[in-house]
Scaffold this motif. Structure first.
Motif, PDB file in Angstrom:
ATOM      1  N   SER A  48       0.946  -1.035   0.024  1.00  0.00           N
ATOM      2  CA  SER A  48      -0.160  -0.585  -0.100  1.00  0.00           C
ATOM      3  C   SER A  48       0.973   0.966   0.567  1.00  0.00           C
ATOM      4  O   SER A  48       1.906   1.370   0.841  1.00  0.00           O
ATOM      5  CB  SER A  48      -0.912  -0.017   0.888  1.00  0.00           C
ATOM      6  N   VAL A  49       0.078   2.506  -1.075  1.00  0.00           N
ATOM      7  CA  VAL A  49       1.212   3.858  -0.612  1.00  0.00           C
ATOM      8  C   VAL A  49       0.438   4.174  -0.487  1.00  0.00           C
ATOM      9  O   VAL A  49      -0.661   4.947  -0.828  1.00  0.00           O
ATOM     10  CB  VAL A  49       1.408   3.741  -2.346  1.00  0.00           C
ATOM     11  N   ARG A  50       0.908   4.905   0.820  1.00  0.00           N
ATOM     12  CA  ARG A  50       0.252   5.761   1.859  1.00  0.00           C
ATOM     13  C   ARG A  50       1.149   7.501   1.699  1.00  0.00           C
ATOM     14  O   ARG A  50       2.015   7.562   1.221  1.00  0.00           O
ATOM     15  CB  ARG A  50       0.896   5.611   3.153  1.00  0.00           C
ATOM     16  N   ARG A  51       0.101   8.722   1.575  1.00  0.00           N
ATOM     17  CA  ARG A  51       0.608   9.664   1.239  1.00  0.00           C
ATOM     18  C   ARG A  51       0.887  10.757   2.851  1.00  0.00           C
ATOM     19  O   ARG A  51       0.307   9.988   3.790  1.00  0.00           O
ATOM     20  CB  ARG A  51      -1.227  10.017   0.786  1.00  0.00           C
ATOM     21  N   TYR A  52       1.761  11.337   2.862  1.00  0.00           N
ATOM     22  CA  TYR A  52       1.765  12.529   3.332  1.00  0.00           C
ATOM     23  C   TYR A  52       0.622  13.206   4.209  1.00  0.00           C
ATOM     24  O   TYR A  52       0.205  13.713   3.126  1.00  0.00           O
ATOM     25  CB  TYR A  52       2.361  13.193   3.475  1.00  0.00           C
ATOM     26  N   SER A  53       0.354  13.466   5.435  1.00  0.00           N
ATOM     27  CA  SER A  53      -0.575  14.092   6.135  1.00  0.00           C
ATOM     28  C   SER A  53       0.841  15.297   6.381  1.00  0.00           C
ATOM     29  O   SER A  53       1.076  15.560   6.363  1.00  0.00           O
ATOM     30  CB  SER A  53      -0.687  13.491   7.494  1.00  0.00           C
ATOM     31  N   VAL A  54      -1.130  16.089   6.722  1.00  0.00           N
ATOM     32  CA  VAL A  54      -0.189  17.531   6.651  1.00  0.00           C
ATOM     33  C   VAL A  54       0.669  17.816   7.941  1.00  0.00           C
ATOM     34  O   VAL A  54       1.672  18.684   8.192  1.00  0.00           O
ATOM     35  CB  VAL A  54      -1.312  18.682   7.010  1.00  0.00           C
ATOM     36  N   LYS A  55       0.429  16.927   9.133  1.00  0.00           N
ATOM     37  CA  LYS A  55       0.688  17.222  10.594  1.00  0.00           C
ATOM     38  C   LYS A  55       2.407  16.350  10.268  1.00  0.00           C
ATOM     39  O   LYS A  55       3.293  16.940  10.190  1.00  0.00           O
ATOM     40  CB  LYS A  55       0.408  16.273  11.469  1.00  0.00           C
ATOM     41  N   LEU A  69       4.197  16.489   6.756  1.00  0.00           N
ATOM     42  CA  LEU A  69       4.798  17.923   6.057  1.00  0.00           C
ATOM     43  C   LEU A  69       5.135  18.751   6.815  1.00  0.00           C
ATOM     44  O   LEU A  69       6.695  19.426   7.642  1.00  0.00           O
ATOM     45  CB  LEU A  69       3.456  18.024   5.805  1.00  0.00           C
ATOM     46  N   LEU A  70       4.731  19.321   8.059  1.00  0.00           N
ATOM     47  CA  LEU A  70       4.932  20.469   9.561  1.00  0.00           C
ATOM     48  C   LEU A  70       6.096  19.832   9.976  1.00  0.00           C
ATOM     49  O   LEU A  70       7.168  19.990  10.131  1.00  0.00           O
ATOM     50  CB  LEU A  70       3.404  20.886  10.266  1.00  0.00           C
ATOM     51  N   LEU A  71       6.095  18.865  10.125  1.00  0.00           N
ATOM     52  CA  LEU A  71       6.971  17.809  11.298  1.00  0.00           C
ATOM     53  C   LEU A  71       8.220  18.233  10.695  1.00  0.00           C
ATOM     54  O   LEU A  71       9.091  17.930  10.655  1.00  0.00           O
ATOM     55  CB  LEU A  71       6.653  16.176  11.375  1.00  0.00           C
TER      56      LEU A  71
END
Length: 145
Positions: free
Chosen positions: A62-69, A71-73
């Motif tokens: 499964s390919v998961r994407r980055y969440s906004v949190k 990316l902020l981290l």
């Protein structure tokens, strides 16, 4: 290769990390210390392995994407060196720990935010006592006003 693999966490994280490590390697031309070359070279190697593992993964993964949190981290981590040069190491450390704690936290009551600030202050104070006072390590002080 499917389009979604280009946005997998391993591919994007590896690519960003590889670019940043190569930029830092190019900027660090001082022959007096080999430690930054060793660390950044290892970071480049690890980043390349992340990219290759993303490309060669099977379609069943499964390919998961980055969440906004997330990316902020990552942005906080990449802005860390800039913060040390402008506001100093200890203030940057406090802000980094605070931002990580707030981004991970789901409960935003006054008591929880206050306890997070106290925890961050305690972490930075203990680190300061160990490294600056005990070991006498000089950390970046930032720009003088």
């Amino acid at each position: 290769m499917t389009t979604s693999r280009w946005w997998s966490k391993n591919f994007v994280g590896g690519a960003v990390s590889l670019i940043v490590s190569l930029i830092l390697l190019a900027q660090n031309m001082e022959p007096s210390s080999r430690y930054p070359w060793f660390v950044l070279g290892g970071m480049s190697l690890f980043s390349t392995l992340m990219i290759v593992s993303s490309i060669h993964s099977s379609n069943k993964d499964s390919v998961r994407r980055y969440s906004v949190k997330e990316l902020l981290l990552m942005a906080v981590l990449f802005l860390n060196p800039l913060g040390m040069k402008t506001i100093g190491f200890w203030m940057t450390a406090f802000l980094e720990i605070f931002l990580f704690s707030i981004l991970v936290e789901t409960d935003f009551t006054k008591k929880k935010v206050f306890s997070t600030v106290l925890f961050c202050l305690l972490c930075v104070t203990v680190s300061y006592c160990i490294f600056a006072i005990g070991l006498r390590i000089r950390c970046p002080r930032g720009m003088s006003l």
